[in-house]
Design a protein around this motif. Sequence first.
Motif, PDB file in Angstrom:
ATOM      1  N   ALA A  64      57.647  36.736   3.351  1.00 41.19           N
ATOM      2  CA  ALA A  64      56.945  37.362   3.997  1.00 41.19           C
ATOM      3  C   ALA A  64      55.585  36.691   4.054  1.00 41.19           C
ATOM      4  CB  ALA A  64      56.764  38.887   3.192  1.00 41.19           C
ATOM      5  N   GLU A  65      54.734  36.988   5.158  1.00 39.30           N
ATOM      6  CA  GLU A  65      53.613  36.189   5.169  1.00 39.30           C
ATOM      7  C   GLU A  65      52.692  37.158   4.541  1.00 39.30           C
ATOM      8  OE1 GLU A  65      52.536  33.190   7.118  1.00 39.30           O
ATOM      9  OE2 GLU A  65      54.862  33.011   7.405  1.00 39.30           O
ATOM     10  N   PRO A  66      51.269  36.654   4.117  1.00 41.31           N
ATOM     11  CA  PRO A  66      50.422  37.451   3.254  1.00 41.31           C
ATOM     12  C   PRO A  66      50.008  38.892   3.923  1.00 41.31           C
ATOM     13  CG  PRO A  66      49.670  35.300   3.543  1.00 41.31           C
ATOM     14  CD  PRO A  66      50.946  35.406   4.465  1.00 41.31           C
ATOM     15  N   MET A  67      49.881  38.989   5.148  1.00 44.19           N
ATOM     16  CA  MET A  67      49.570  40.202   5.815  1.00 44.19           C
ATOM     17  C   MET A  67      50.891  41.195   5.535  1.00 44.19           C
ATOM     18  SD  MET A  67      48.279  40.948   9.478  1.00 44.19           S
ATOM     19  CE  MET A  67      49.381  42.061  10.702  1.00 44.19           C
ATOM     20  N   GLU A  68      51.942  40.687   5.671  1.00 38.15           N
ATOM     21  CA  GLU A  68      53.057  41.671   5.383  1.00 38.15           C
ATOM     22  C   GLU A  68      53.275  42.122   4.187  1.00 38.15           C
ATOM     23  OE1 GLU A  68      58.027  41.497   5.739  1.00 38.15           O
ATOM     24  OE2 GLU A  68      56.900  39.780   6.758  1.00 38.15           O
TER      25      GLU A  68
END
Length: 106
Positions: A64-68
């Motif tokens: 997952a990316e940081p925003m996710e």
Amino acid sequence: MPNITFIDAHGESRTVEAETGSTVMETAIRNAVPGIEAECGGACACATCHVYVDDAWTAAVGPAEPMEEDMLDFAFDVRPNSRLSCQIRIREDLDGLIVRTPERQG
């Protein structure tokens, strides 16, 4: 077209065809897969499309990316293989992907 298998919290599975370039969430909504609410419509602004990526597929799907990751803080029963299905884009190499839906969303 790649096939995606959704398994619900009770163990019932449903395999559907997915369009390359769409997301796992969009595929679930188009096919009325139970357990995916997608209240924000795929904007990564809620956690109601939370899924567990099957262990055999976690490397292929990627992290997952940081925003996710921030949005996953609002999900129910987050696990190491948790992802928001709106953030998993369908590619040909994901043919056969297996995801599980949690007991409840949010």
